[in-house]
Design a protein around this motif. Sequence first.
Motif, PDB file in Angstrom:
ATOM      1  N   PRO A  37      49.069  90.659  34.752  1.00  0.00           N
ATOM      2  CA  PRO A  37      50.263  89.814  34.550  1.00  0.00           C
ATOM      3  C   PRO A  37      50.422  88.779  35.688  1.00  0.00           C
ATOM      4  O   PRO A  37      50.457  89.132  36.867  1.00  0.00           O
ATOM      5  N   LEU A  38      50.529  87.518  35.342  1.00  0.00           N
ATOM      6  CA  LEU A  38      50.663  86.456  36.335  1.00  0.00           C
ATOM      7  C   LEU A  38      52.122  86.121  36.655  1.00  0.00           C
ATOM      8  O   LEU A  38      52.425  85.539  37.698  1.00  0.00           O
ATOM      9  N   ASN A  39      53.036  86.463  35.758  1.00  0.00           N
ATOM     10  CA  ASN A  39      54.460  86.208  35.973  1.00  0.00           C
ATOM     11  C   ASN A  39      54.738  84.731  36.302  1.00  0.00           C
ATOM     12  O   ASN A  39      55.449  84.391  37.248  1.00  0.00           O
ATOM     13  N   ILE A  40      54.149  83.840  35.537  1.00  0.00           N
ATOM     14  CA  ILE A  40      54.360  82.407  35.730  1.00  0.00           C
ATOM     15  C   ILE A  40      55.736  82.023  35.176  1.00  0.00           C
ATOM     16  O   ILE A  40      56.046  82.294  34.005  1.00  0.00           O
ATOM     17  N   GLN A  41      56.563  81.421  35.998  1.00  0.00           N
ATOM     18  CA  GLN A  41      57.911  81.042  35.593  1.00  0.00           C
ATOM     19  C   GLN A  41      57.932  79.711  34.839  1.00  0.00           C
ATOM     20  O   GLN A  41      58.677  79.572  33.873  1.00  0.00           O
ATOM     21  N   ASP A  42      57.119  78.754  35.248  1.00  0.00           N
ATOM     22  CA  ASP A  42      57.108  77.424  34.632  1.00  0.00           C
ATOM     23  C   ASP A  42      55.704  77.162  34.082  1.00  0.00           C
ATOM     24  O   ASP A  42      54.839  76.637  34.783  1.00  0.00           O
ATOM     25  N   SER A  43      55.473  77.539  32.858  1.00  0.00           N
ATOM     26  CA  SER A  43      54.147  77.380  32.269  1.00  0.00           C
ATOM     27  C   SER A  43      53.805  75.921  32.007  1.00  0.00           C
ATOM     28  O   SER A  43      52.625  75.563  31.904  1.00  0.00           O
ATOM     29  N   PHE A  90      49.999  82.971  30.104  1.00  0.00           N
ATOM     30  CA  PHE A  90      48.628  82.923  30.616  1.00  0.00           C
ATOM     31  C   PHE A  90      48.154  84.242  31.250  1.00  0.00           C
ATOM     32  O   PHE A  90      47.270  84.229  32.110  1.00  0.00           O
ATOM     33  N   ASP A  91      48.723  85.363  30.845  1.00  0.00           N
ATOM     34  CA  ASP A  91      48.234  86.651  31.344  1.00  0.00           C
ATOM     35  C   ASP A  91      46.814  86.880  30.836  1.00  0.00           C
ATOM     36  O   ASP A  91      46.507  86.618  29.663  1.00  0.00           O
ATOM     37  N   LEU A  92      45.965  87.407  31.705  1.00  0.00           N
ATOM     38  CA  LEU A  92      44.561  87.660  31.338  1.00  0.00           C
ATOM     39  C   LEU A  92      44.416  89.074  30.784  1.00  0.00           C
ATOM     40  O   LEU A  92      44.946  90.035  31.349  1.00  0.00           O
ATOM     41  N   GLN A 106      40.915  87.902  41.285  1.00  0.00           N
ATOM     42  CA  GLN A 106      41.855  86.936  41.836  1.00  0.00           C
ATOM     43  C   GLN A 106      42.023  85.778  40.863  1.00  0.00           C
ATOM     44  O   GLN A 106      41.060  85.317  40.245  1.00  0.00           O
ATOM     45  N   ALA A 107      43.296  85.330  40.748  1.00  0.00           N
ATOM     46  CA  ALA A 107      43.629  84.160  39.910  1.00  0.00           C
ATOM     47  C   ALA A 107      44.197  83.074  40.811  1.00  0.00           C
ATOM     48  O   ALA A 107      45.188  83.292  41.520  1.00  0.00           O
ATOM     49  N   ASP A 108      43.563  81.893  40.778  1.00  0.00           N
ATOM     50  CA  ASP A 108      44.099  80.711  41.466  1.00  0.00           C
ATOM     51  C   ASP A 108      44.796  79.842  40.438  1.00  0.00           C
ATOM     52  O   ASP A 108      44.149  79.281  39.537  1.00  0.00           O
ATOM     53  N   ILE A 109      46.135  79.756  40.556  1.00  0.00           N
ATOM     54  CA  ILE A 109      46.945  79.011  39.598  1.00  0.00           C
ATOM     55  C   ILE A 109      47.188  77.608  40.189  1.00  0.00           C
ATOM     56  O   ILE A 109      47.942  77.444  41.167  1.00  0.00           O
ATOM     57  N   ASN A 110      46.553  76.608  39.623  1.00  0.00           N
ATOM     58  CA  ASN A 110      46.689  75.225  40.085  1.00  0.00           C
ATOM     59  C   ASN A 110      47.764  74.529  39.264  1.00  0.00           C
ATOM     60  O   ASN A 110      47.710  74.495  38.030  1.00  0.00           O
TER      61      ASN A 110
END
Length: 319
Positions: A37-43, A90-92, A106-110
Motif C-alpha cells: 500500500p502506497l497511501n497516496i493522498q493526491d493521485s 497505485f498500490d502494487l 522500494q517505490a520511488d513516487i515521482n
Amino acid sequence: MGMDGGSSTSDIFLSSAAGSEDIITVNGILGQSVTFPLNIQDSQNVENIVWYTTETSVAFVKPNLVTAVPEVSVTHQSYHGRINVSDKNFDLVISLLRKQDSRIYQADINSKDKSTKSQRFSLHVYKQLGMATITSHVKPTGNGTCNVTLTCSVEEGENVTFSWTPLGVGPILHLSQGPGGREGAITCTAQNPVSSSNASMDAKSLCTDVARGSQLHHKWMLSVMLLPILLLLAVGLLLLFCRRRRQLQPHLDASSEKTQYAQAGVTRLAESHIYDDISLSKVVPSKEDLTIYSKVQRSDKTNSQESRPSKMSNYAIVD
C-alpha cells in the motif's frame, strides 16, 4: 486492506517493522497475493512510480489520464504475469507468490512538482500451516493420578509459535492429573505470521485412559500367568486318560475275541441250516412234483389205450 482490482484482505498481513518506521513489513502466503500500500493522498499529482529491489528493477508505472487505468511496464522477467496496480491509489499487487519473492522492495513516487517520495516494504513469504496434532505420553503415579506430557506439532510450516489454552506456551506441556482434577478441553494453537491451526483433547480422559489401560494390562498379565497352569492341567488329564485306556485294553481285547467267536458260531449254524434245506429239497420231492408226475403217467396210459383200437380197425378195413 481493500483495493480496486486487487486481492482480498485475507491475502494481506501487515505490521510495522520494529525499529524501522520507514519500512513496512508485509507477510504473504505462498501461492497467493500480497499488496504493497502506497497511501497516496493526491493521485492526480503523480508523474510516475518506479518499483525495484536491492537486486533488480521490478516495474514502471505511469498514470493514464484518458482511461484512468495505469500503464504498467514489468521490468524483470520473473514478475511477468504477476504484477498488477490498482486504478485509484497505485498500490502494487504481486500474485502467485514464491519463496524467492521474499526481499525488500522500494517505490520511488515521482510527482509533477518534481518531488520524489520513497516507500520501502519488507516482504516475507510463508507457507500456510498444515493440521495441528497433539500426542500424549502418560505415566501413572498411583491412586488414579498420572503425569502427562503433551506435544503439539504441525505437518508443515516455518516460524511457528505454540500456545496452550489455558495453560501456557511452547510446543510441550507438562501437567499432573488425578481424580477431581482439571476438566474440559486442552487446546493447542500453532501459529505463524500468515495462518494458524488448532487441536484439542479432553483433559479428564487422560488418566481415565491410563486406568483403563492398566486394567487391561492387569487382565493380560493374569491370563499369561494362568496359561501355564491350564496347559499343565490339560497335559495331566491327557496322561491320565492314556493310562486308564492301557489298563482297560486287555479286558477290551478279551471281550472282542468272545464277540468274534460268537459271531463265527452263529455264522456256522446258519450255514448248516442252509445245507440241510438244500439236501431235503433234493431227496424228498414236494407234493406238487408228485402230483404232476402222476398226471403225466395217467396221460401216457390213456393215449396208449386209445391208439390200439385204431390200429386194429385199420387192419380190419385193409383185410
